[in-house]
Write an enzyme that holds these catalytic residues in place. Structure first.
Site, mmCIF file in Angstrom:
data_model
loop_
_atom_site.group_PDB
_atom_site.id
_atom_site.type_symbol
_atom_site.label_atom_id
_atom_site.label_comp_id
_atom_site.label_asym_id
_atom_site.label_seq_id
_atom_site.Cartn_x
_atom_site.Cartn_y
_atom_site.Cartn_z
ATOM 1 N N ASP A 13 0.882 -1.174 0.000
ATOM 2 C CA ASP A 13 0.000 0.000 0.000
ATOM 3 C C ASP A 13 0.915 1.217 0.000
ATOM 4 O OD1 ASP A 13 -1.563 2.155 0.683
ATOM 5 O OD2 ASP A 13 -2.687 1.117 2.242
ATOM 6 N N TYR A 230 0.909 -2.074 16.212
ATOM 7 C CA TYR A 230 -0.082 -2.172 15.148
ATOM 8 C C TYR A 230 0.021 -0.973 14.217
ATOM 9 C CZ TYR A 230 -3.323 -6.039 15.261
ATOM 10 O OH TYR A 230 -3.901 -7.254 15.096
ATOM 11 N N LYS A 233 -3.370 -3.739 9.261
ATOM 12 C CA LYS A 233 -3.508 -5.157 8.959
ATOM 13 C C LYS A 233 -2.835 -5.404 7.615
ATOM 14 C CE LYS A 233 -6.973 -6.872 11.952
ATOM 15 N NZ LYS A 233 -6.594 -5.965 12.999
#
Ligand code: F6R
Ligand code: MG
Ligand code: MG
Length: 374
Positions: A13, A230, A233
């Site tokens: 991404d 985090y 995902k």
């Protein structure tokens, strides 16, 4: 140069137009240009560039094997160039998956996701590459189980004499960095006990038990663990081989006739219904979703993607088919049901799986207001 063929799918991404929903054309164009150059130079034999939502996907077929530094460097440098363009255009979350700045030989563990499979080509070798957005690698557990272990999905497990020996699944424990191989049907219950928790146990490979032929490979990195916290995902990819002693194409696709639930969606913190879509609908919109999956079907032939008379790779955009309309309709309906629940579980993930949370801050703010219960 190996006599074997390698299919590599490497994705990242690098920024989206208007939020996190789609890869804009200028980034796809950069990737096509770089991979065309690599094909002309003989590093790869074929390529296909596409997007799964906000993830730029590089599908490459070559003879350099898995984890090859030159192939990974090609992907890494292509992503760097696309990220540069993304920054110049001030796209949203430009360069999101370029977590480290120096390339060290392999993109695994650096941010981009990768699935690779090296094999001796059969006389005819049908392949399906799946790419998902707004979810995580364990999202492939359910369809891979159905395809390679469930006789109610795959008729061949029951009625094809060449398949009755079953399949072996490699499962990674992504938290403790361990792996285990389980054989179906004998160890089916143990397999389901593990992979029914897709956030922790992830199917990474499937082999045919009778001859150890590789049949499926998924991407298994978790961005959260790479970055030490985090950060997103890791939208997964998966390569599956089909037919002639393996599940038929139709058996590979049958699990996607219905929508099913995956972790991810808005802010990586919700359960969402997976929606199979054609490439034209490969963009995540409502509540940043619903999570989507595209499937590309092709043949490998002499180390290449089989091509047409003009030299273009022949790719079938499988989920564009009307047969997946029921799953799309289900996904929208399930999405509406879940969204009616707002931030109440099970619409929202449990605290250990949420990518975004304010809970520690809320608890801190309220710590003096909490009173002991006698
Ligand atoms: C999920 C995802 C999006 C973003 C959301 C908020 O994987 O990428 O749902 O988490 O759009 O994004 P920010 O915090 O960048 O505004
Ligand atoms: Mg994004
Ligand atoms: Mg994504």
């Amino acid at each position: 140069m190996s006599s074997k063929t390698t299919v590599s799918i490497i994705k990242a991404d690098l920024g989206s137009l208007a939020g996190h929903h789609v890869v804009p054309e200028p980034l796809l164009a950069i990737a096509r240009k770089e991979l065309k150059k690599a094909q002309e130079e003989g590093l790869i034999n074929s390529y296909y560039v596409f997007n799964a939502g906000d993830d730029l996907q590089l599908l490459m077929v070559h003879q350099k094997g898995e984890g090859n530094p030159e192939i990974h460097k090609l992907a890494w440098e292509t992503f760097q160039k696309a990220a540069e363009k993304s920054r110049a255009l001030k796209l949203y979350a430009a360069g999101q998956d370029i977590l480290k700045t120096a390339f060290s030989g392999n993109v695994r563990g650096m941010g981009p996701g990768v699935a690779e499979m090296e094999f001796e080509e059969r006389p005819s070798d049908p392949i399906v590459v799946f790419a998902m957005d707004k979810t995580e690698p364990g999202a492939f557990n359910y369809p891979l189980f159905r395809i390679f272990a469930d006789p109610f999905n795959t008729a061949g497990l029951v009625i094809d004499p060449s398949m009755i020996g079953g399949f072996k699944f490699e499962v990674l424990d992504v938290i403790e960095h361990k792996k285990v191989v389980l054989k179906c049907p004998e160890e089916m219950y143990e397999l389901v006990a593990l992979i029914g928790s897709p956030g922790r146990y992830v199917v990474s490979h499937v082999w045919k038990a009778s001859d150890d032929m590789v049949c499926a490979a998924t991407s298994t990195t978790r961005l959260s663990l790479i970055a030490g916290k985090y950060v997103g995902k890791d939208d997964p990819v998966c390569i599956v081989r089909a037919q002639h002693g393996l599940p038929a194409l139709g058996e590979v696709l049958a699990p996607f006739m219905h929508s099913y639930f995956v972790e991810g969606w808005m802010r990586g913190s919700h359960w969402g219904p997976l929606m199979p879509v054609g490439l034209k609908d490969s963009r995540c919109t409502v509540f940043d979703g619903p999570p989507r999956v595209v499937a590309l079907g092709f043949q490998v032939s002499d180390g290449k993607i089989a091509q047409d008379d003009d030299g273009n790779p022949m790719i079938s955009d499988i989920f564009e088919d009307v047969a997946f309309e029921m799953a799309r309709k289900e996904a929208v309906e399930y999405a509406a049901v879940l969204r009616r629940m707002g931030e109440f579980e099970p619409a929202r993930l449990g605290p250990e799986s949420m990518e975004y949370t304010t809970l520690p801050k809320v608890l801190e703010k309220l710590k003096d207001k909490f009173k002991k219960v006698d």
